[in-house]
Design an enzyme around this catalytic site. Structure first.
Site, PDB file in Angstrom:
ATOM      1  N   GLU A  40       3.667  25.067  54.893  1.00  0.00           N
ATOM      2  CA  GLU A  40       4.916  25.146  55.647  1.00  0.00           C
ATOM      3  C   GLU A  40       4.796  26.275  56.661  1.00  0.00           C
ATOM      4  OE1 GLU A  40       9.764  25.386  55.150  1.00  0.00           O
ATOM      5  OE2 GLU A  40       8.507  25.706  53.394  1.00  0.00           O
ATOM      6  N   CYS A  57      11.562  23.554  54.054  1.00  0.00           N
ATOM      7  CA  CYS A  57      12.756  23.605  54.907  1.00  0.00           C
ATOM      8  C   CYS A  57      12.420  23.313  56.360  1.00  0.00           C
ATOM      9  CB  CYS A  57      13.423  24.973  54.773  1.00  0.00           C
ATOM     10  SG  CYS A  57      14.047  25.327  53.122  1.00  0.00           S
ATOM     11  N   ASN A 110      13.256  16.583  51.434  1.00  0.00           N
ATOM     12  CA  ASN A 110      12.816  17.854  50.864  1.00  0.00           C
ATOM     13  C   ASN A 110      14.003  18.568  50.245  1.00  0.00           C
ATOM     14  OD1 ASN A 110      11.039  20.369  50.602  1.00  0.00           O
ATOM     15  ND2 ASN A 110      12.755  21.124  51.820  1.00  0.00           N
ATOM     16  N   GLU A 111      13.995  18.692  48.923  1.00  0.00           N
ATOM     17  CA  GLU A 111      15.063  19.396  48.213  1.00  0.00           C
ATOM     18  C   GLU A 111      16.444  18.861  48.574  1.00  0.00           C
ATOM     19  OE1 GLU A 111      12.854  23.692  47.460  1.00  0.00           O
ATOM     20  OE2 GLU A 111      14.419  23.570  48.988  1.00  0.00           O
TER      21      GLU A 111
END
Length: 803
Positions: free
Chosen positions: A45, A238, A357-358
């Site tokens: 990331e 994120c 994602n999450e």
């Protein structure tokens, strides 16, 4: 790794051993489940300037002048030259590049501009650099480009641009070779002539990993290669979702093609702009160069702070399908042809895709709107076109140690995320032993010790992770994939700690966690072997008391102004002097007040208090973002605890420990405090047992925790190709011991131990001491089917025994 030849008899002669022998019996006759071929991978990331200024080899910062619409950040003028940031739709290079830099050269001697790079440009003697830039204008003379010192007078690598600058945008290139070493050089663009020149997309590259155009920094990419990753999850995290706007999400089509056609975007989550120089194609090329399967995480129409309604997400689905066509499609397809045009005719073969994602938190306001419906729409569309695609779904990613898939929708793999302290990971050695089989498999997509890890990442942290990974291997019939997170951190911009590879412009180092990842990946085996461990001294390793017998009390605030009055300790009034360690503290009429809004403001009293005490006080929030805190168990600025009322933006209460400078949570509870209201607080401590009341409400009844769980942990696998038995033994305690390994008749003739260890568990590597904690290899001499071995304190030992 460092190889260290030792006679085994010398090992047995160590005089520091204090414990009885551990016996490890390995059933080599009845191999168990197959080890997943996808252990282990990596998760990348763009965080902590992991890309620009890190893995992406580009050396010019703010190369396209898009980092700030008002000033040309990272650029400065020289000898009277002036520069103006221009935004003109009629004169810009193209639609992707909004800004360009207009430079006026004086013609009175040498004048120009320079760029500082990412906290300095590392110039290496003998290294050749490639420069390119776009320019237009009128200049009575030629441009000189060079790498030089901060003042511009010393030149380390020089080239002249002999082509005349015209009034139309044109790309100019140059190469130069450094004659000196200098880790804080700047790029200079100068001229002795007079005139005005517009610049855009000024780019400078050193040699790159595998000599790729627009490629990677070789030392950092080589450290990834050394991990031998089985898969490569990208681009986040994120970073996938973005923040504030869907334009700040990762939009893959904006990240491919020539760099001058990439607009870049704000990496709002981590606080800086990214060029998208590492774009979708570079991610796929990186996976190929690393020998790893690409695992693409797609956006499901959710970003931090907003979302596309679920009945309107078809464009996001189309975006994901187009990305797969770019990666996997034949050259006759639209996006397959685009891939070929960009230099890669053969498909990249994405086999794994993660939907979101999450995005499946229990609270729908936390980037989690109608996840199961979004998942179903994406899954059905993807499988309709790519029926063999492996689909990964999201489960609760924080605040839950046992996340569940609460839907009847079919899913192959679930992505679990764990950021905890070393003790949590060691305590979860058996986490997956009783996990339900046959329903769906697990991908531990992000895990790391992020509490109680020291400064850069300690050996204690790495050993906790190693024990957890050993448990994963034992259960790799259900845990198919795992990847540590995050990987990279530029030491000049640490937004998240710890990170397993840390660097500056010149150097890089791996944390103990990096070496655990490498050791585990290098010695994985193909079949799990059952281990019976006889540990006669386990009771001697019971956790010691966490709280000190005597310590100090005090108060703290975080982005808040608050007032305190200490009423009594053990029902006796207290009059103590205070030392303000940080903040604007005032003392008047037995009231202690913080008048500033700084973070982690501490005010500590001089009286020593027993860890068997009852403290009563009054506290009031006067203004600011949060509430008030009682500090206890204070030893020094790196070791203390506090009870936090109205923390985390005045949304919850919590108890936290700071151990060797790193913080970890003990307990939390939803709650807030009112501004201007006095609260009565009672805090009871009985050794490690804690109780706290806010007015008459019992908020906490909990216990302090060890940062690590001391013990001996062992697992074994069989490498069927080599015939090797691989035994992993982690010692998380502070005691040395010996062990006897019994292979149940499996005859071995030689072996080696790869060991990660140090004198203290708190030891860690740094940019100045990068090899304090690194693996070392020792030869050992088994006798038929048995081996006696020394197991040092604070160590991971991987024993490879050859038949």
């Amino acid at each position: 790794m460092i190889r260290k030849g030792l006679l085994f008899s010398a090992l047995l002669g160590m005089t520091t051993l204090t414990q009885a022998q551990v016996n490890i019996h390995i059933d080599t006759q009845n191999p168990g489940v197959r080890v997943s071929p996808n252990l282990y991978g990596i998760f990348y990331e763009d965080i902590n300037h992991a890309a620009d200024g890190g893995l992406y080899a580009e050396l010019v910062r703010n190369r396209s002048f898009e980092d700030n619409d008002k000033t040309a950040e990272a650029w400065k003028t020289y000898q009277g030259a002036t520069m103006t940031l221009v935004n003109s739709a009629k004169k810009q290079l193209n639609r992707a590049q909004k800004n360009y830099l207009e430079v006026n050269f004086t013609g009175k001697g040498t004048s120009g501009i320079s760029n500082e790079g990412f906290w300095g440009i590392n110039t290496v003697k003998g290294r050749t650099y490639k420069l390119s830039f776009w320019a237009k204008g009128k200049l009575n003379g030629n441009l000189k480009v060079y790498l030089g010192c901060n003042c511009g007078k010393k030149m380390f690598a020089v080239a002249n641009i002999n082509e005349k600058i015209t009034n139309k945008w044109k790309k100019y290139t140059a190469e130069f070779t450094a004659t000196n070493n200098h880790e804080k050089a700047r790029l200079w663009i100068t001229s002795e002539g007079k005139g005005t020149v517009d610049f855009d997309v000024v780019s400078l590259f050193p040699p790159t990993f595998n000599n790729r155009e627009n490629g990677l920094r070789p030392d950092l990419a080589s450290m990834l290669k050394a991990l031998h990753p089985k898969f490569f999850r990208f681009p986040g995290g994120c970073f996938v979702e973005g923040q504030q706007s869907p334009d700040n999400a990762f939009r893959w089509e904006r990240t491919i093609g020539p760099i001058e056609q990439r607009p870049g975007h704000w990496n709002v989550n981590w606080g800086y702009r990214t060029t998208d120089g590492i774009g979708f194609d570079e991610y796929l090329q990186m996976a190929e160069d690393l020998g790893a399967k690409p695992l693409y995480v797609v956006n499901v129409g959710i970003w931090h702070g907003g979302f596309t309604p679920v009945d309107s997400i078809q464009p996001w689905i189309d975006e994901a399908l187009n990305a797969l066509e770019y990666a996997n499609g034949d050259v006759t397809t639209k996006y397959g042809a685009l891939r070929a045009k960009n230099g890669h005719p053969e498909p990249y073969h994405i086999e794994y895709i993660e939907i979101g994602n999450e995005n499946n938190q229990e609270d729908p306001t936390q980037q989690s709107d109608q996840y199961y419906k979004r998942y179903q729409l994406f899954r059905d569309a993807i499988l309709a076109k790519y029926p063999k695609m492996h689909i990964i779904g999201n489960v609760v990613a924080w605040g839950n140690d046992h996340p569940k898939w609460n839907s009847d929708e079919q899913v192959e793999l679930l992505d679990e995320h764990y950021y905890r302290n070393p003790a949590w990971f060691a305590n979860n050695f058996h986490k997956y032993d009783s996990y339900e089989r046959g329903k769906h498999d697990i991908y531990v997509g992000e895990y790391a010790v992020t509490q109680g890890f020291g400064v850069n990442g300690s050996l204690d942290a790495a050993l906790g992770e190693a024990v957890y990974m050993m448990g994963i291997e034992n259960n790799s019939d259900v845990v198919k994939m795992a990847s540590y997170a995050p990987i990279f951190a530029n030491l000049n911009d640490l937004k998240w700690r710890p990170d397993m590879i840390q660097f500056n412009a010149k150097s890089a180092f791996g944390t103990p966690s990096y070496y655990v990842q490498k050791m585990m990946a290098d010695h994985i085996g193909t079949r799990v072997l059952h281990v019976a461990q006889d540990n006669p001294y386990q009771t001697d390793l019971e956790a010691k008391l966490v709280s000190p017998e005597k310590s100090k009390l005090g108060f703290a605030t975080w982005a808040t102004q608050a007032s305190y009055q200490l009423v009594s300790v053990n029902d006796k009034p207290v009059d103590q002097k205070y030392t303000a360690l940080k903040g604007d503290w005032h003392h008047e009429d037995n009231i202690i007040s913080q008048k500033g809004n700084g973070e982690s403001c501490l005010n500590i009293g001089d009286m020593l208090v027993s860890n068997h005490s009852t403290i009563k006080l009054r506290a009031r929030k006067d203004s600011g973002a949060e509430g008030f805190m009682l500090v206890f168990n204070y030893i020094d600025e790196n070791n203390y605890s506090w009870v936090n009322f109205g923390g985390w933006g005045n949304t919850q209460h919590g108890i936290e420990q700071v151990v060797n400078g790193a913080k970890m949570q003990i307990a939390t509870k939803t709650g807030k405090v009112e501004t201007g209201k006095w609260y009565d607080i009672t805090f009871e401590q009985d050794g490690d047992k804690l109780k706290a009341w806010l007015n008459d409400e019992l908020i906490f009844d909990t216990k302090l925790q060890q940062n690590t769980t001391p013990g001996i942990f062992s697992t074994a696998t069989l490498d069927e190709l080599q015939g090797d038995v691989i035994v992993k033994i982690a010692n998380t305690s502070e005691e040395n011991t010996t062990c006897q390994i019994d292979l149940d008749g499996y005859q071995v003739k030689q072996g080696e131990v790869i060991r990660l260890s140090s004198a203290k568990g708190i030891h860690e590597n740094s940019i100045d001491t990068p090899t304090l904690v690194v693996p070392m290899t020792e030869t050992v001499s088994p006798h038929h089917d048995k081996l006696q071995l020394t197991i040092p304190a604070f160590s991971l030992n991987i024993v490879r025994l050859k038949r």
